[in-house]
Design a protein around this motif. Structure first.
Motif, PDB file in Angstrom:
ATOM      1  N   TYR A  33       0.846  -1.188   0.000  1.00  0.00           N
ATOM      2  CA  TYR A  33       0.000   0.000   0.000  1.00  0.00           C
ATOM      3  C   TYR A  33       0.887   1.245   0.000  1.00  0.00           C
ATOM      4  O   TYR A  33       1.944   1.259   0.619  1.00  0.00           O
ATOM      5  N   PRO A  34       0.452   2.312  -0.680  1.00  0.00           N
ATOM      6  CA  PRO A  34       1.297   3.516  -0.745  1.00  0.00           C
ATOM      7  C   PRO A  34       1.430   4.190   0.619  1.00  0.00           C
ATOM      8  O   PRO A  34       0.503   4.168   1.423  1.00  0.00           O
ATOM      9  N   ARG A  35       2.576   4.769   0.845  1.00  0.00           N
ATOM     10  CA  ARG A  35       2.847   5.545   2.059  1.00  0.00           C
ATOM     11  C   ARG A  35       2.547   7.013   1.771  1.00  0.00           C
ATOM     12  O   ARG A  35       2.702   7.475   0.646  1.00  0.00           O
ATOM     13  N   CYS A  36       2.160   7.731   2.797  1.00  0.00           N
ATOM     14  CA  CYS A  36       1.850   9.155   2.629  1.00  0.00           C
ATOM     15  C   CYS A  36       3.145   9.940   2.450  1.00  0.00           C
ATOM     16  O   CYS A  36       3.995   9.944   3.347  1.00  0.00           O
ATOM     17  N   PRO A  37       3.291  10.641   1.316  1.00  0.00           N
ATOM     18  CA  PRO A  37       4.511  11.422   1.106  1.00  0.00           C
ATOM     19  C   PRO A  37       4.617  12.619   2.054  1.00  0.00           C
ATOM     20  O   PRO A  37       5.717  13.017   2.436  1.00  0.00           O
ATOM     21  N   LEU A  45       0.569  14.449  10.145  1.00  0.00           N
ATOM     22  CA  LEU A  45      -0.539  13.661   9.604  1.00  0.00           C
ATOM     23  C   LEU A  45      -1.404  14.556   8.719  1.00  0.00           C
ATOM     24  O   LEU A  45      -1.943  15.556   9.178  1.00  0.00           O
ATOM     25  N   CYS A  46      -1.519  14.195   7.449  1.00  0.00           N
ATOM     26  CA  CYS A  46      -2.372  14.950   6.527  1.00  0.00           C
ATOM     27  C   CYS A  46      -3.821  14.492   6.713  1.00  0.00           C
ATOM     28  O   CYS A  46      -4.080  13.521   7.420  1.00  0.00           O
ATOM     29  N   PRO A  47      -4.788  15.135   6.074  1.00  0.00           N
ATOM     30  CA  PRO A  47      -6.188  14.725   6.224  1.00  0.00           C
ATOM     31  C   PRO A  47      -6.456  13.302   5.736  1.00  0.00           C
ATOM     32  O   PRO A  47      -7.408  12.666   6.168  1.00  0.00           O
ATOM     33  N   CYS A  49      -4.143  10.719   5.928  1.00  0.00           N
ATOM     34  CA  CYS A  49      -3.360   9.705   6.644  1.00  0.00           C
ATOM     35  C   CYS A  49      -4.288   8.776   7.426  1.00  0.00           C
ATOM     36  O   CYS A  49      -5.161   9.239   8.158  1.00  0.00           O
ATOM     37  N   GLY A  50      -4.105   7.501   7.244  1.00  0.00           N
ATOM     38  CA  GLY A  50      -4.927   6.507   7.923  1.00  0.00           C
ATOM     39  C   GLY A  50      -6.183   6.124   7.164  1.00  0.00           C
ATOM     40  O   GLY A  50      -6.944   5.271   7.614  1.00  0.00           O
ATOM     41  N   ALA A  51      -6.413   6.727   6.009  1.00  0.00           N
ATOM     42  CA  ALA A  51      -7.641   6.446   5.259  1.00  0.00           C
ATOM     43  C   ALA A  51      -7.701   5.001   4.773  1.00  0.00           C
ATOM     44  O   ALA A  51      -8.765   4.380   4.811  1.00  0.00           O
ATOM     45  N   THR A  52      -6.569   4.449   4.351  1.00  0.00           N
ATOM     46  CA  THR A  52      -6.569   3.058   3.886  1.00  0.00           C
ATOM     47  C   THR A  52      -6.905   2.117   5.034  1.00  0.00           C
ATOM     48  O   THR A  52      -7.723   1.204   4.893  1.00  0.00           O
ATOM     49  N   ARG A  53      -6.304   2.356   6.179  1.00  0.00           N
ATOM     50  CA  ARG A  53      -6.593   1.521   7.354  1.00  0.00           C
ATOM     51  C   ARG A  53      -8.037   1.715   7.803  1.00  0.00           C
ATOM     52  O   ARG A  53      -8.701   0.764   8.224  1.00  0.00           O
TER      53      ARG A  53
END
Length: 129
Positions: A33-37, A45-47, A49-53
């Motif tokens: 899964y892609p990591r947040c750049p 933490l961007c808005p 971050c954690g959306a995939t989880r």
């Protein structure tokens, strides 16, 4: 217009396959899964971050876990689905193609909510579930 209709089934299948992959392969155990750049570069933490989880938890009907990982995504998914369903219904009712357009006030509101959410989660102001 014809091209749009030709790709509709492909888009639906992409969503189904994506959901199946996410359901079967937890983001906490698989590294494809892609990591947040933004987080990688700044540790902020961007808005998103954690959306995939959060989506993984929603697919497993764990609302508490989804809210823990990304409350904004968890709340916006049903809102987006309802908006899509209403627009789809309007388009069918009037016999026209579906147009997914948001008024400027909606974009401005989304941006404001995303900024406030980002500030809250990075300063510890966000509530814990």
């Amino acid at each position: 217009m014809i091209l749009n209709r030709a790709f509709r089934p492909l888009g639906a299948w992409a969503v189904v396959v994506g959901a199946a992959v996410l359901h079967l392969f937890p983001p906490s155990r698989y590294s494809f899964y892609p990591r947040c750049p933004i987080y990688s570069a700044t540790h902020i933490l961007c808005p998103g971050c954690g959306a995939t989880r959060a989506l993984y938890e929603l697919l497993h009907l764990n609302l508490r876990g989804a809210l823990h990982y990304n409350a904004l995504t968890t709340v916006l998914i049903p809102v987006a689905f309802i908006w899509w369903a209403v627009e789809r219904s309007r388009a069918s009712k009037h016999g026209r193609a579906m147009e997914l357009r948001l008024p400027w006030i909606a974009w401005a509101s989304l941006l404001l909510v995303a900024v406030l959410f980002t500030i809250a989660r990075n300063t510890g102001l966000a509530f814990s579930i």
